[in-house]
Design an enzyme around this catalytic site. Structure first.
Site, PDB file in Angstrom:
ATOM      1  N   HIS A  17      18.171  15.850  29.491  1.00  0.00           N
ATOM      2  CA  HIS A  17      17.292  16.976  29.118  1.00  0.00           C
ATOM      3  C   HIS A  17      17.698  17.526  27.747  1.00  0.00           C
ATOM      4  O   HIS A  17      16.845  17.833  26.914  1.00  0.00           O
ATOM      5  CB  HIS A  17      17.420  18.126  30.130  1.00  0.00           C
ATOM      6  CG  HIS A  17      16.865  17.860  31.494  1.00  0.00           C
ATOM      7  ND1 HIS A  17      17.622  17.961  32.638  1.00  0.00           N
ATOM      8  CD2 HIS A  17      15.613  17.538  31.921  1.00  0.00           C
ATOM      9  CE1 HIS A  17      16.866  17.731  33.709  1.00  0.00           C
ATOM     10  NE2 HIS A  17      15.641  17.456  33.299  1.00  0.00           N
ATOM     11  N   LYS A  41      10.024  21.083  45.267  1.00  0.00           N
ATOM     12  CA  LYS A  41      11.137  20.131  45.163  1.00  0.00           C
ATOM     13  C   LYS A  41      12.415  20.664  45.812  1.00  0.00           C
ATOM     14  O   LYS A  41      13.475  20.079  45.638  1.00  0.00           O
ATOM     15  CB  LYS A  41      11.395  19.812  43.686  1.00  0.00           C
ATOM     16  CG  LYS A  41      10.232  19.063  43.044  1.00  0.00           C
ATOM     17  CD  LYS A  41      10.663  18.290  41.823  1.00  0.00           C
ATOM     18  CE  LYS A  41       9.542  17.373  41.370  1.00  0.00           C
ATOM     19  NZ  LYS A  41       9.918  16.565  40.215  1.00  0.00           N
ATOM     20  N   ARG A  90      11.767   7.949  30.425  1.00  0.00           N
ATOM     21  CA  ARG A  90      12.994   7.153  30.476  1.00  0.00           C
ATOM     22  C   ARG A  90      12.707   5.671  30.630  1.00  0.00           C
ATOM     23  O   ARG A  90      13.273   4.841  29.972  1.00  0.00           O
ATOM     24  CB  ARG A  90      13.862   7.599  31.666  1.00  0.00           C
ATOM     25  CG  ARG A  90      14.597   8.865  31.424  1.00  0.00           C
ATOM     26  CD  ARG A  90      14.966   9.538  32.702  1.00  0.00           C
ATOM     27  NE  ARG A  90      13.789  10.034  33.386  1.00  0.00           N
ATOM     28  CZ  ARG A  90      13.802  10.849  34.403  1.00  0.00           C
ATOM     29  NH1 ARG A  90      14.944  11.231  34.906  1.00  0.00           N
ATOM     30  NH2 ARG A  90      12.693  11.272  34.957  1.00  0.00           N
ATOM     31  N   SER A 128      18.395  14.526  37.446  1.00  0.00           N
ATOM     32  CA  SER A 128      19.111  15.611  38.141  1.00  0.00           C
ATOM     33  C   SER A 128      19.458  15.215  39.571  1.00  0.00           C
ATOM     34  O   SER A 128      20.518  15.588  40.088  1.00  0.00           O
ATOM     35  CB  SER A 128      18.253  16.880  38.163  1.00  0.00           C
ATOM     36  OG  SER A 128      17.941  17.281  36.862  1.00  0.00           O
TER      37      SER A 128
HETATM   38  P1  ADP Z   1      10.076  17.645  36.785  1.00  0.00           P
HETATM   39  O1  ADP Z   1      10.219  18.121  38.189  1.00  0.00           O
HETATM   40  O2  ADP Z   1       8.992  18.355  36.016  1.00  0.00           O
HETATM   41  O3  ADP Z   1       9.988  16.156  36.623  1.00  0.00           O
HETATM   42  P2  ADP Z   1      12.738  17.406  35.657  1.00  0.00           P
HETATM   43  O4  ADP Z   1      13.714  18.500  35.343  1.00  0.00           O
HETATM   44  O5  ADP Z   1      13.139  16.362  36.622  1.00  0.00           O
HETATM   45  O6  ADP Z   1      11.424  18.160  36.100  1.00  0.00           O
HETATM   46  O7  ADP Z   1      12.300  16.690  34.305  1.00  0.00           O
HETATM   47  C1  ADP Z   1      11.699  17.406  33.261  1.00  0.00           C
HETATM   48  C2  ADP Z   1      11.333  16.429  32.161  1.00  0.00           C
HETATM   49  O8  ADP Z   1      12.525  15.893  31.611  1.00  0.00           O
HETATM   50  C3  ADP Z   1      10.499  15.230  32.624  1.00  0.00           C
HETATM   51  O9  ADP Z   1       9.581  14.895  31.581  1.00  0.00           O
HETATM   52  C4  ADP Z   1      11.521  14.131  32.780  1.00  0.00           C
HETATM   53  O10 ADP Z   1      10.945  12.845  32.586  1.00  0.00           O
HETATM   54  C5  ADP Z   1      12.466  14.486  31.652  1.00  0.00           C
HETATM   55  N1  ADP Z   1      13.819  13.962  31.891  1.00  0.00           N
HETATM   56  C6  ADP Z   1      14.623  14.162  32.953  1.00  0.00           C
HETATM   57  N2  ADP Z   1      15.788  13.493  32.824  1.00  0.00           N
HETATM   58  C7  ADP Z   1      15.707  12.857  31.623  1.00  0.00           C
HETATM   59  C8  ADP Z   1      16.565  11.975  30.907  1.00  0.00           C
HETATM   60  N3  ADP Z   1      17.733  11.572  31.410  1.00  0.00           N
HETATM   61  N4  ADP Z   1      16.148  11.510  29.723  1.00  0.00           N
HETATM   62  C9  ADP Z   1      14.936  11.884  29.242  1.00  0.00           C
HETATM   63  N5  ADP Z   1      14.076  12.681  29.854  1.00  0.00           N
HETATM   64  C10 ADP Z   1      14.449  13.172  31.036  1.00  0.00           C
END
Ligand code: ADP
Length: 160
Positions: A17, A41, A90, A128
């Site tokens: 992130h 979630k 990703r 996460s």
């Molecule tokens: P959501 O529930 O909206 O998917 P997340 O916190 O899981 O929330 O992810 C928010 C954004 O960050 C999404 O676009 C996800 O693809 C991106 N994201 C999460 N982890 C990574 C990572 N390791 N590298 C790049 N983008 C990421």
């Protein structure tokens, strides 16, 4: 002033992130990290804890705003006068879901574009959920999250 909204659950914020946030600040004048209050979630951390962890994990908060939102994302983005939504991509496995969301959001608001950013390849396997799972079982996640988040995870899972 170009404003980009980076929405997500951030439960908790990982180095992946952070990579996306830093890349976004190179493109936008202001980046709003928008933490969803959506309980679907079943997040491990409260919204307040997730915001605190984001704030503590970023070295500089210049041109970055962090807040929660509790409404339709496109309405929130319009209210913030944002020109784009930012999402991380990703791997191809992210594509179908992200594609659907981006198309739906553009149907709801045709002027709002979605920008996809790829993280550094070393973060492509990180999310996460896997960080929480490893931490819960006592594995070290210190190279995947900030020191602050690492400590928070240990407290959450009674590992201190
Ligand atoms: P959501 O529930 O909206 O998917 P997340 O916190 O899981 O929330 O992810 C928010 C954004 O960050 C999404 O676009 C996800 O693809 C991106 N994201 C999460 N982890 C990574 C990572 N390791 N590298 C790049 N983008 C990421």
């Amino acid at each position: 002033m170009r404003i980009g909204i980076y929405p997500g659950t951030f439960d908790p914020i990982t180095n992946g992130h952070i990579d996306i946030i830093l890349r976004s600040t190179m493109i936008f004048d202001q980046v709003v990290v928008a933490v969803t209050t959506n309980q679907n979630k079943s997040p491990l951390f409260t919204v307040e804890e997730r915001i605190e962890m984001i704030r503590a994990s970023l070295k500089s908060l210049d041109h970055i705003e962090i807040e929660s939102f509790d409404e339709l994302l496109v309405n929130y983005a319009l209210r913030k006068k944002a020109s784009a939504l930012i999402r991380g991509l990703r791997a191809t496995s992210d594509f179908e879901y992200e594609f659907q969301m981006a198309l739906m959001n553009s149907k709801l608001c045709k002027d709002l574009i979605t920008v996809f950013l790829m993280p550094n390849e070393k973060y492509t396997y990180l999310n996460s959920t896997i960080v929480k799972e490893v931490a819960r079982l006592g594995g070290s996640v210190e190279c995947f999250v900030s020191h602050f988040v690492n400590e928070k995870l240990k407290v959450k899972f009674n590992l201190t």
